[in-house]
Design an enzyme around this catalytic site. Structure first.
Site, PDB file in Angstrom:
ATOM      1  CG  ASN A 149      -0.403   0.068   2.902  1.00  0.00           C
ATOM      2  OD1 ASN A 149       0.688   0.746   2.861  1.00  0.00           O
ATOM      3  ND2 ASN A 149      -0.112  -1.423   3.418  1.00  0.00           N
ATOM      4  CB  ALA A 163       1.770  -0.173  10.833  1.00  0.00           C
ATOM      5  CG  ASP A 205      -8.241  -4.389   5.802  1.00  0.00           C
ATOM      6  OD1 ASP A 205      -7.092  -4.155   6.915  1.00  0.00           O
ATOM      7  OD2 ASP A 205      -8.171  -3.293   5.321  1.00  0.00           O
ATOM      8  CE  LYS A 254       9.552 -12.025 -12.798  1.00  0.00           C
ATOM      9  NZ  LYS A 254      10.144 -11.996 -14.041  1.00  0.00           N
ATOM     10  CB  ILE A 259      -2.299  -6.535  14.673  1.00  0.00           C
ATOM     11  CG1 ILE A 259      -1.762  -6.730  13.524  1.00  0.00           C
ATOM     12  CG2 ILE A 259      -1.334  -5.975  15.365  1.00  0.00           C
ATOM     13  CD1 ILE A 259      -0.541  -5.954  12.122  1.00  0.00           C
ATOM     14  CE  LYS A 306     -11.884   1.657  10.035  1.00  0.00           C
ATOM     15  NZ  LYS A 306     -11.071   2.336   8.644  1.00  0.00           N
ATOM     16  CE  LYS A 311     -10.130  -1.850  13.579  1.00  0.00           C
ATOM     17  NZ  LYS A 311      -8.813  -1.989  12.232  1.00  0.00           N
TER      18      LYS A 311
HETATM   19  N1  CTP Z   1      -5.305  -2.959  11.680  1.00  0.00           N
HETATM   20  C1  CTP Z   1      -4.304  -3.720  12.122  1.00  0.00           C
HETATM   21  N2  CTP Z   1      -4.228  -5.008  12.033  1.00  0.00           N
HETATM   22  C2  CTP Z   1      -5.054  -4.868  10.638  1.00  0.00           C
HETATM   23  C3  CTP Z   1      -5.540  -4.049   9.878  1.00  0.00           C
HETATM   24  C4  CTP Z   1      -5.665  -2.728  10.605  1.00  0.00           C
HETATM   25  O1  CTP Z   1      -3.890  -3.420  13.575  1.00  0.00           O
HETATM   26  N3  CTP Z   1      -4.552  -6.380  10.936  1.00  0.00           N
HETATM   27  C5  CTP Z   1      -4.835  -1.193  12.086  1.00  0.00           C
HETATM   28  C6  CTP Z   1      -4.335   0.322  12.023  1.00  0.00           C
HETATM   29  O2  CTP Z   1      -3.156   0.075  12.337  1.00  0.00           O
HETATM   30  C7  CTP Z   1      -4.999   1.058  12.441  1.00  0.00           C
HETATM   31  C8  CTP Z   1      -6.316   0.652  12.576  1.00  0.00           C
HETATM   32  O3  CTP Z   1      -6.243  -0.739  12.180  1.00  0.00           O
HETATM   33  O4  CTP Z   1      -4.533   2.132  13.537  1.00  0.00           O
HETATM   34  C9  CTP Z   1      -7.199   0.883  11.133  1.00  0.00           C
HETATM   35  O5  CTP Z   1      -6.899   0.345  10.198  1.00  0.00           O
HETATM   36  P1  CTP Z   1      -7.869   0.675   8.596  1.00  0.00           P
HETATM   37  O6  CTP Z   1      -7.054  -0.371   8.050  1.00  0.00           O
HETATM   38  O7  CTP Z   1      -8.172   2.002   8.548  1.00  0.00           O
HETATM   39  O8  CTP Z   1      -9.128  -0.302   8.877  1.00  0.00           O
HETATM   40  P2  CTP Z   1      -9.362  -1.640   8.921  1.00  0.00           P
HETATM   41  O9  CTP Z   1     -10.118  -2.611  10.322  1.00  0.00           O
HETATM   42  O10 CTP Z   1      -8.817  -2.286   8.004  1.00  0.00           O
HETATM   43  O11 CTP Z   1     -10.435  -1.290   8.373  1.00  0.00           O
HETATM   44  P3  CTP Z   1     -11.266  -0.772   6.433  1.00  0.00           P
HETATM   45  O12 CTP Z   1     -10.408  -1.908   5.733  1.00  0.00           O
HETATM   46  O13 CTP Z   1     -12.265  -1.537   6.893  1.00  0.00           O
HETATM   47  O14 CTP Z   1     -11.523   0.484   6.745  1.00  0.00           O
END
Ligand code: CTP
Length: 417
Positions: A209, A274, A278, A288, A305, A336, A340
């Site tokens: 990303n 970070a 997802d 490869k 996490i 969120k 969370k």
């Molecule tokens: N985060 C995490 N572990 C993951 C995905 C996200 O700890 N597998 C944490 C990110 O570090 C951030 C927060 O969750 O602090 C939100 O991340 P974001 O990508 O905005 O949220 P998602 O839970 O992935 O929701 P969505 O992608 O549906 O918006």
């Protein structure tokens, strides 16, 4: 507390005398160092009379009467001051600082001091807007120097525009705020994640990303400068690790999860800056993948996490997340926060031009259960301090609540990594 005012050679040098006065009114012990050019505008005697201290003007001032200490005066000053504020800072001085030159007392002091450094530039508008000056400013800000931008208005050169030294009261307020922040995180052991994770597809490709890691690195640097013990769990970035932080490099979301859970027991504060993948490819090819027709990637979700850390944290550990959003940022941020269970979510509207991913600037909303605090656009380094101010305010609120009989809270554990 001791503050050194550095004066460089611009017409605004005379305003440094007012700054000395304003700082003294805050009960600060003010010392002054001047460049050679500054002495063309104001006599060192002015500052000596105001401060009651000898004005530091040269690395060589004791050459006629050498004393064993003379050669290390700039180091002693660098170590003993609580802040260095340079006002006015000319284009030449900013260039010398950005390139690490150490050819006079002030630049040597700047390189040698561990104290916070603030600069208030003042110059002609074209000099200020010149790409060279702006690049030097960006370099210094990225290294943790706090910039107090010049005001707009009529300039000494007869032109009108940006370049006038910021108001003396504004500069003094910034110095006082910086001094308050010094060591205010000495009780914290901070775990910060930064960068964008990479999920391998094959030995040469990955799903990644656009995260640059700049916000997480700025937070790590700010927390360290405020006295915290900092561990930075970093996915790949192009950035220099901030001085004094312990670094755990990781690649994938799963490696980041393992590193966070390993260090969480020692942490009093977790900030998840970070951008974590997802989804990851269900299988990474061993060789490869060849371009032999269409392929379909099967992806599986990664573990959350942040949510897991909330479940596993010890009482008193604050957990702060980020939410990078492209639409309805506050609504998604609130979702969120609730889902969370974090103590706060920092909402980032990444659809907004000029802020967010890859940029040096950002604007966010610090969202808790009861408040939404807008932190307007500024450099990521400045924003890092504003975010930490809000985190500490949250800590104080929770401590008050727990002392009043609510959930237990403890921090400042001696059990550090
Ligand atoms: N985060 C995490 N572990 C993951 C995905 C996200 O700890 N597998 C944490 C990110 O570090 C951030 C927060 O969750 O602090 C939100 O991340 P974001 O990508 O905005 O949220 P998602 O839970 O992935 O929701 P969505 O992608 O549906 O918006």
């Amino acid at each position: 507390m001791k503050v050194i005012v550095g004066v460089s050679g611009g017409i605004a040098a005379y305003k440094a005398a007012e700054l000395v006065r304003a700082l003294q009114q805050q009960a600060l012990d003010v010392h002054v160092t001047m460049t050679e050019a500054a002495q063309q505008f104001v006599q060192p005697l002015t500052f000596a009379a105001l401060t009651g201290h000898r004005v530091l003007t040269s690395l060589w001032q004791d050459a006629d009467h050498p004393s064993p200490d003379a050669s290390i005066e700039h180091i002693a000053e660098a170590q003993s001051c609580d802040a260095l504020v340079i006002a006015p800072a000319t284009a030449d001085l900013l260039a010398r600082m950005a390139h690490g030159l150490a050819n006079d007392f002030l630049t040597t002091l700047y390189l040698a001091t561990p104290a916070p450094v603030l600069v208030a530039p003042a110059m002609n508008v074209q000099m200020w807007e010149h790409p060279a000056t702006q690049a030097n400013i960006a370099t210094l800000v990225a290294r943790g120097v706090q910039m107090i931008p010049p005001d707009s208005g009529a300039l000494a050169c007869g032109m009108v525009g940006s370049g006038r030294l910021a108001d003396v009261e504004t500069i003094a307020r910034a110095v006082v705020a910086t001094l308050h922040r010094r060591q205010d995180m000495a009780q914290e052991t901070v775990l910060i994640t930064a960068g964008g994770t990479r999920e391998p597809l094959d030995p040469v490709r990955y799903v990644g990303n656009r995260s640059s890691g700049k916000m997480g690195y700025a937070l790590a640097e700010a927390a360290r400068q405020r006295g915290a013990r900092v561990r930075l769990v970093s996915a790949p970035t192009q950035l220099q690790p901030p001085a004094g932080c312990e670094i755990t490099p990781v690649l994938t979301a799963e490696q980041m999860r393992a590193a966070v859970l390993e260090h969480l027991p020692q942490a009093t504060l977790l900030i998840k800056a970070a951008a974590v993948a997802d989804f990851r490819p269900r299988m990474a090819a061993e060789q490869k993948i060849k371009r032999e027709g269409p392929i379909t990637l099967e992806m599986e979700p990664t573990g959350d996490i942040l949510a897991e850390a909330v479940q596993r944290r010890k009482p008193g550990t604050l957990v702060i997340g980020f939410a990078a959003e492209t639409n309805n940022p506050l609504e998604h941020g609130r979702g969120k926060l609730a889902r969370k269970g974090a103590d706060a979510i920092i909402v980032n509207d990444v659809a907004h031009a000029g802020i967010g991913f890859e940029s040096d600037r950002n604007a966010v909303t610090f969202l808790t259960e009861s408040r939404a605090i807008d932190l307007p656009e500024m450099s990521k380094r400045e924003l890092a301090d504003r975010i930490l101010d809000e985190v500490l305010a949250l800590r104080r609120n929770k401590t008050v609540l727990s002392e009043a009989g609510a959930a237990p809270a403890s921090h400042g554990s001696a059990d550090r990594w």
